[in-house]
Design an enzyme around this catalytic site. Structure first.
Site, mmCIF file in Angstrom:
data_model
loop_
_atom_site.group_PDB
_atom_site.id
_atom_site.type_symbol
_atom_site.label_atom_id
_atom_site.label_comp_id
_atom_site.label_asym_id
_atom_site.label_seq_id
_atom_site.Cartn_x
_atom_site.Cartn_y
_atom_site.Cartn_z
ATOM 1 N N CYS A 303 0.944 -1.301 0.001
ATOM 2 C CA CYS A 303 0.170 0.093 0.184
ATOM 3 C C CYS A 303 0.924 1.272 -0.105
ATOM 4 C CB CYS A 303 -0.766 0.019 1.131
ATOM 5 S SG CYS A 303 -1.711 1.600 1.445
ATOM 6 N N CYS A 306 0.549 3.062 3.540
ATOM 7 C CA CYS A 306 0.881 2.465 4.854
ATOM 8 C C CYS A 306 2.381 3.356 5.106
ATOM 9 C CB CYS A 306 1.000 1.198 4.655
ATOM 10 S SG CYS A 306 -0.509 0.362 4.830
ATOM 11 N N HIS A 342 -3.684 0.328 8.154
ATOM 12 C CA HIS A 342 -4.140 -0.073 7.088
ATOM 13 C C HIS A 342 -5.662 -0.283 6.747
ATOM 14 C CE1 HIS A 342 -3.990 -1.102 2.524
ATOM 15 N NE2 HIS A 342 -5.080 -2.112 3.017
ATOM 16 N N ASN A 382 -14.409 8.691 -0.282
ATOM 17 C CA ASN A 382 -15.168 7.603 -0.779
ATOM 18 C C ASN A 382 -14.662 6.375 -0.158
ATOM 19 O OD1 ASN A 382 -16.336 9.216 -2.778
ATOM 20 N ND2 ASN A 382 -14.372 8.884 -4.077
ATOM 21 N N HIS A 393 -6.539 1.829 1.864
ATOM 22 C CA HIS A 393 -5.961 2.557 2.952
ATOM 23 C C HIS A 393 -7.090 3.619 3.293
ATOM 24 C CE1 HIS A 393 -2.597 3.231 5.710
ATOM 25 N NE2 HIS A 393 -3.435 4.056 6.086
ATOM 26 N N HIS A 395 -8.722 6.938 3.439
ATOM 27 C CA HIS A 395 -8.111 8.503 3.192
ATOM 28 C C HIS A 395 -9.128 9.341 2.766
ATOM 29 C CE1 HIS A 395 -8.159 6.321 -0.695
ATOM 30 N NE2 HIS A 395 -8.202 7.470 -1.345
ATOM 31 N N GLN A 397 -9.753 13.103 0.320
ATOM 32 C CA GLN A 397 -9.016 14.235 -0.524
ATOM 33 C C GLN A 397 -9.449 15.526 -0.216
ATOM 34 O OE1 GLN A 397 -8.197 13.073 -4.582
ATOM 35 N NE2 GLN A 397 -9.285 11.119 -4.283
#
Length: 562
Positions: A303, A306, A342, A382, A393, A395, A397
């Site tokens: 990933c 990570c 993760h 999302n 993972h 996250h 934006q």
């Protein structure tokens, strides 16, 4: 001629649409667009460098070699404002550099043309034009045909194009009152140019040669410019059309040029920035970001988010970095990693860890909102492949947008704000630490939750510490409720927005739109929704709220720092 015939000879007026303004001055050095507009159609689009802007006087620099858009008639040759048909063609500014000085409310601008090699003054030029308006993309005005040239050291003024102004009056395009005002204002400018002290004071605005600008680059970077379409020409990368999001098929017709096929405007993978384009039949705007399909999909072993992965340091709690595969301008799009773990998302993290995510959103949103060309900042997440996530993972934006999207408008003041009032009890899920969680009256998904701030503030950065803690706890409980509905992780789309440059905004809220309609069955937008912009939901708002109230979140697990 009869009265009826006289009326028929006049062109039918175009209904004016309200365009956004920019309240704050452009900082010196800003590269913006000077647009000339005729009957709501872009007639000229000229990239300029702002030298001065205090709201009363505006000074721009026009550099030889700059690529700009000029109006050209279908059969060739320059198009004038009264012509009914033209197209915008990319060309290069040649001859002399220009320093353009415009005072607020005046119907003229004064241009000092200088030799690009020596910097010596070649001539003064008075351009009759509409009073200037500051816009998100720069400035708007319109050339009024009447011009006056004055020698560099004063002397006899040479009036130009008076016959064209008379023709416009005769044809009903310009009223006699407007023509008299234009003549009066031009004489006012010429009178100033006869005074040596005034000329010397004006010359202090001249600057050494600057780097030429590219109109296409500024169209891509700044807010959408209504009616701007580049059609070939030197320096053009193809055609890019931008119009107001609230436009129509009629507005598209008024733009004065047809958009080319999508393939003509798509950026080439690997070296072209995303481009905002307008559909030729609907008000829809789309960012074309060719090459994003090549972005990687992670697995836990490799990933990029990570610790020690491709995008993040070896030791962090939260992280922010530019998006390597940006769907909008590369320097206006960041990835925000919520945790080094993760599989730690809002459903499994502690309120303390969620608070760090809230702080990250507030910090990066405020930083991007301060950029000169930004109108709106969007933070979103999302969750799950169904929602559009390509990296597992957790996250989010942040996008710094050059335009206020149609669904993100300035809200009413606190005294009139519906978000400040309590929601319908049937829609309320919980109220804790001041934050209200409720299903929207018109939810965009089967199980959508809107978290509303305790106070009437417009951005996360305005929340105090207790309010940020409250939002963190509300996010954790909301996602856990969604997961408890069908005893599986609920794919969702989360978003919140904020205005830029201190402009007024609405009441801050965070929406979490759960996408499952029943166990294992995601709600996908159908053709009717894509075609009309109308949403259809299989679950009533009150029914969804009752289900979410019943789906009590599990107790929090104390955070273990790892």
């Amino acid at each position: 001629m009869s009265l009826a015939a006289g009326r028929a000879a006049r062109p039918r007026p175009v209904r004016s649409r309200r365009l956004p303004t920019r309240p704050s001055p452009w900082p010196g050095g800003s590269q913006v667009l000077l647009r000339h507009v005729s009957a709501e159609r872009t007639w000229c689009l000229l990239p300029v460098t702002v030298l001065y802007d205090d709201g009363q006087r505006f000074v721009f620099r026009i550099q030889v070699g700059t690529t700009w858009l000029a109006a050209v008639r279908p059969g060739g040759g320059r198009a004038h404002g009264w012509h009914r048909r033209w197209r915008l063609t990319a060309t290069r500014w040649s001859g002399h550099d220009g320093t353009y000085v415009v005072d607020r409310g005046r119907w003229y601008g004064i241009v000092m043309f200088t030799d690009p090699a020596t910097g010596e003054l070649v001539k003064w030029y008075v351009n009759a034009q509409d009073p200037i308006q500051r816009r998100p993309w720069g400035f708007d005005t319109m050339d009024r045909e009447l011009d006056v040239e004055v020698p560099p050291h004063g002397g006899t003024a040479r009036w130009k194009d008076q016959h064209r102004l008379a023709k416009l009056v005769a044809e009903g395009v310009t009223t006699p009152l407007t023509a008299r005002r234009l003549m009066h204002e031009a004489r006012h400018a010429v009178g100033h140019l006869a005074e040596e002290n005034w000329r010397v004071a004006m010359l202090r605005w001249t600057r050494p040669p600057m780097v030429p600008l590219d109109v296409q680059h500024l169209i891509d970077r700044l807010a959408p410019v209504p009616g701007a379409v580049a059609v070939g020409g030197p320096g053009s990368r193809g055609a890019v059309g931008t119009r107001e999001a609230a436009g129509s098929v009629e507005a598209a017709r008024l733009a004065g040029a047809e958009l080319p096929p999508l393939s003509d405007v798509s950026p080439q993978p690997g070296h072209a920035a995303p481009v905002l384009i307008a559909d030729d039949l609907t008000p829809r705007h789309v960012y074309v970001a060719a090459g994003r399909a090549r972005r990687p999909v992670s697995v836990a072993a490799g990933c990029p988010f990570c610790p020690g992965g491709r995008e993040v340091p070896a030791d962090f709690e939260t992280a922010a970095f530019p998006n390597r595969w940006p769907p909008i301008a590369p320097d206006r799009c960041e990835v925000l990693v919520h945790s080094p773990h993760h599989d730690e998302d809002f459903a499994t993290m502690s309120p303390q860890a969620a608070r760090r995510v809230v702080d990250l959103w507030a910090w990066r949103g405020a930083a991007l909102a301060d950029l000169d060309d930004v109108r709106c900042v969007l933070v979103f997440e999302n969750r799950g492949a169904v929602a559009g996530a390509t990296v597992e993972h957790p996250h989010s934006q942040v996008f710094a947008l050059p335009v206020t999207p149609p669904l993100v408008e300035d809200g009413p003041p606190a005294a009139l704000c519906p978000a400040c009032a309590r929601p319908d009890a049937a829609l309320l899920i919980e109220e804790a630490t001041g934050w209200r969680a409720a299903v929207p009256t018109a939810p965009p998904s089967p199980y959508a939750v809107r978290l509303t701030a305790p106070q009437h503030v417009a951005s996360l950065a305005e929340l105090d510490a207790a309010e940020r803690d409250g939002l963190a706890g509300a996010l954790v409980r909301t996602v856990r409720r969604l997961d408890a509905l069908f005893h599986e992780p609920m794919p969702y789309q989360l978003w919140t927005t904020r205005p830029a440059h201190g402009e007024p905004g609405g009441h801050l809220s965070v929406t979490v739109a759960g996408l499952l309609r029943s166990p294992g069955r995601p709600r996908i937008l159908g053709a009717a929704e894509l075609a009309t912009g109308l949403y259809f939901t299989p679950v009533g708002p009150a029914e969804a709220a009752a289900a979410l109230r019943a789906a009590a979140p599990q107790p929090h697990v104390p955070e273990v720092r790892r």
